[in-house]
Motif scaffolding. Structure first.
Motif, short mmCIF file in Angstrom:
data_model
loop_
_atom_site.label_atom_id
_atom_site.label_comp_id
_atom_site.label_asym_id
_atom_site.label_seq_id
_atom_site.Cartn_x
_atom_site.Cartn_y
_atom_site.Cartn_z
N MET A 1 -14.86 32.63 -2.44
CA MET A 1 -14.37 33.96 -2.05
C MET A 1 -12.89 33.81 -1.75
SD MET A 1 -15.43 36.51 1.09
CE MET A 1 -17.05 36.85 0.41
N ASP A 2 -12.07 34.64 -2.43
CA ASP A 2 -10.62 34.56 -2.29
C ASP A 2 -10.11 35.77 -1.52
OD1 ASP A 2 -7.96 34.11 -2.47
OD2 ASP A 2 -7.83 34.28 -4.64
N LEU A 3 -9.72 35.51 -0.26
CA LEU A 3 -9.17 36.58 0.60
C LEU A 3 -7.70 36.30 0.91
CD1 LEU A 3 -12.13 37.12 3.12
CD2 LEU A 3 -11.53 38.50 1.12
N SER A 4 -7.06 35.53 0.05
CA SER A 4 -5.65 35.23 0.28
C SER A 4 -4.79 36.44 -0.05
CB SER A 4 -5.22 34.04 -0.58
OG SER A 4 -5.37 34.34 -1.97
N LEU A 5 -3.63 36.48 0.65
CA LEU A 5 -2.67 37.56 0.40
C LEU A 5 -3.28 38.95 0.63
CD1 LEU A 5 -1.01 36.09 -2.82
CD2 LEU A 5 -0.11 36.04 -0.49
N ASP A 8 -11.03 31.11 0.83
CA ASP A 8 -9.57 31.02 0.81
C ASP A 8 -9.00 32.16 1.64
OD1 ASP A 8 -6.94 30.63 0.36
OD2 ASP A 8 -7.03 30.81 -1.84
N LEU A 9 -8.41 31.79 2.82
CA LEU A 9 -7.80 32.78 3.71
C LEU A 9 -6.30 32.52 3.85
CD1 LEU A 9 -10.51 32.75 6.55
CD2 LEU A 9 -10.05 34.64 4.98
N SER A 10 -5.71 31.90 2.88
CA SER A 10 -4.29 31.52 2.96
C SER A 10 -3.39 32.73 2.78
CB SER A 10 -3.96 30.48 1.89
OG SER A 10 -4.17 31.01 0.58
N ASP A 58 -9.49 27.24 3.33
CA ASP A 58 -8.02 27.17 3.21
C ASP A 58 -7.42 28.21 4.15
OD1 ASP A 58 -5.41 26.93 2.57
OD2 ASP A 58 -5.65 27.28 0.41
N LEU A 59 -6.77 27.70 5.23
CA LEU A 59 -6.13 28.58 6.22
C LEU A 59 -4.62 28.33 6.25
CD1 LEU A 59 -8.74 28.23 9.11
CD2 LEU A 59 -8.17 30.36 7.93
N SER A 60 -4.09 27.83 5.15
CA SER A 60 -2.66 27.52 5.12
C SER A 60 -1.82 28.79 5.14
CB SER A 60 -2.34 26.70 3.86
OG SER A 60 -2.65 27.45 2.69
N LYS A 61 -0.61 28.61 5.65
CA LYS A 61 0.37 29.69 5.69
C LYS A 61 -0.14 30.92 6.46
CE LYS A 61 2.59 28.22 1.38
NZ LYS A 61 3.01 28.60 0.02
N ASN A 62 -0.59 30.64 7.71
CA ASN A 62 -0.96 31.71 8.65
C ASN A 62 -0.17 31.49 9.95
OD1 ASN A 62 -3.26 33.67 7.79
ND2 ASN A 62 -3.85 31.70 6.89
N HIS A 89 -13.43 20.01 3.33
CA HIS A 89 -12.03 20.22 2.95
C HIS A 89 -11.45 21.30 3.87
CE1 HIS A 89 -8.80 20.27 -0.25
NE2 HIS A 89 -8.48 21.34 0.47
N LEU A 90 -10.35 20.96 4.59
CA LEU A 90 -9.73 21.91 5.52
C LEU A 90 -8.22 21.84 5.35
CD1 LEU A 90 -9.90 23.93 7.82
CD2 LEU A 90 -9.90 22.02 9.44
N ASP A 91 -7.64 23.00 4.97
CA ASP A 91 -6.20 23.07 4.76
C ASP A 91 -5.59 23.94 5.86
OD1 ASP A 91 -3.61 23.17 3.89
OD2 ASP A 91 -4.11 23.75 1.83
N LEU A 92 -4.77 23.29 6.73
CA LEU A 92 -4.11 23.99 7.84
C LEU A 92 -2.59 23.92 7.69
CD1 LEU A 92 -6.36 22.66 10.76
CD2 LEU A 92 -6.42 24.95 9.72
N TYR A 93 -2.15 23.76 6.50
CA TYR A 93 -0.72 23.63 6.23
C TYR A 93 0.05 24.86 6.70
CZ TYR A 93 3.53 23.86 3.34
OH TYR A 93 4.83 24.03 2.90
#
Length: 341
Positions: free
Chosen positions: A18-22, A43-45, A66-70, A87-91
């Protein structure tokens, strides 16, 4: 979220992703995400999310997030409940620390913490994540670091629990000592109160006994005074009577003596022929004759005879006294004649 947005979430699903980015999200739609348990990649980036709600930790079916760029500054304390997360992205967030429960993510294989203001020790453990290998090493080192922190926290918790138990034990001990002292004080106060009441009772009984003795002495004194007064009154009342009786007896005796003297003079002297003595002699003779003629009881007769004998003796004595009495008067008595019975 509304029904339209739920339908839009369905449009964001591609297989298990599920892509909820942007999407310009400020909050994570946890309730709606929970309706899609088959979605394991989220994807919540590139949103404006500042924090994750506690309910997010219940999405244990997630494998990759993916929680990058929040704009997140903290992660929920129960993040360790995401047991399947690999897999956890907190960039590029604003994280300084990770929750201690992060050490419970046993299946975590990939982690990116670049561009976060991490505290020094956590930053050293994380290192760089410029390629797949470094990101895997980052995950391993951070897990190791968090486990150490977890152990320290556990020890701190155990130490705190021990201290709390000791403190509680001390409190209980002090409470028991205080209760024991209070009990002892109450017991002593009760004993003192009992002793005080006992002394008051003894004093009261002694006072009653003293009062009773005083009343008894007063009563006895009153009786004595009454008896003395009664005796005095009786003596005062009986004295005139006794005096009267004594006077009457004396007068009676004098009268009898006078009568006997008169009878003796008239019977035994030469005056018996005088006009004064004739009635007296006649009365005496009639009385004696009447007594002889009466049929009376033997006792009465004996009494009369005794009286007669006493009268004869009295007359004999008077006969010896008559000359002495008449001599100064110039009267010569005649010879005494025998008195008939």
């Amino acid at each position: 979220m509304s029904k339209n947005k739920v339908l839009n979430l369905k449009d964001k699903i591609d297989g298990n992703e599920m892509d909820l980015s942007l999407c310009n999200l400020t909050e994570v739609p946890v309730k709606e995400l929970a309706a899609f348990p088959k979605v394991t990649v989220l994807d919540l980036s590139c949103n404006n999310i500042t924090s994750l709600p506690m309910e997010f930790c219940s999405l244990s079916h997630l494998v990759k997030v993916d929680l990058s760029k929040n704009l997140m500054t903290v992660l929920p304390d129960d993040l360790g409940r995401l047991g399947n997360l690999q897999h956890l992205d907190l960039y590029n967030n604003k994280l300084t620390i990770l929750p201690v429960s992060f050490s419970q993510l046993k299946n975590l294989k990939w982690l990116d913490l670049k561009d976060n203001p991490l505290e020094i020790n956590l930053a050293k453990a994380a290192g760089d994540c410029l390629d797949e290998k470094q990101c895997k090493q980052c995950a391993a080192r951070v897990l190791q670091h968090m486990r150490i922190l977890q152990d320290e926290v556990d020890k701190e918790r155990e130490w705190r629990l021990l201290k709390d138990k000791e403190l509680e034990k001390k409190k209980e001990t002090k409470q028991r000592e205080r209760e024991a002292k209070e009990k002892e004080v109450r017991k002593r106060d009760k004993a003192e109160e009992k002793e005080r009441k006992r002394k008051e009772y003894k004093a009261h009984m002694a006072a009653l006994a003293i009062q009773e003795q005083k009343n008894k002495r007063k009563e006895e004194k009153k009786k004595r005074n009454g008896q003395i007064a009664a005796d005095k009154k009786a003596a005062a009342e009986s004295a005139p009577k006794a005096q009267r009786r004594s006077l009457i007896g004396l007068l009676f005796k004098l009268l009898l003596l006078g009568l006997a003297g008169v009878v003796g003079v008239c019977q035994l002297t030469g005056l018996k022929e005088e006009a004064v003595c004739v009635p007296i002699n006649v009365a005496v003779d009639d009385c004696l004759s009447w007594v002889r003629e009466q049929e009376v009881d033997v006792r009465v007769r004996e009494l009369v005879e005794e009286v007669d004998i006493r009268a004869r003796e009295l007359l004999q004595k008077l006969s010896s006294l008559v000359p002495q009495l008449l001599g100064p008067l110039g009267v010569v008595p005649t010879a005494m004649e025998p008195v008939e019975n």
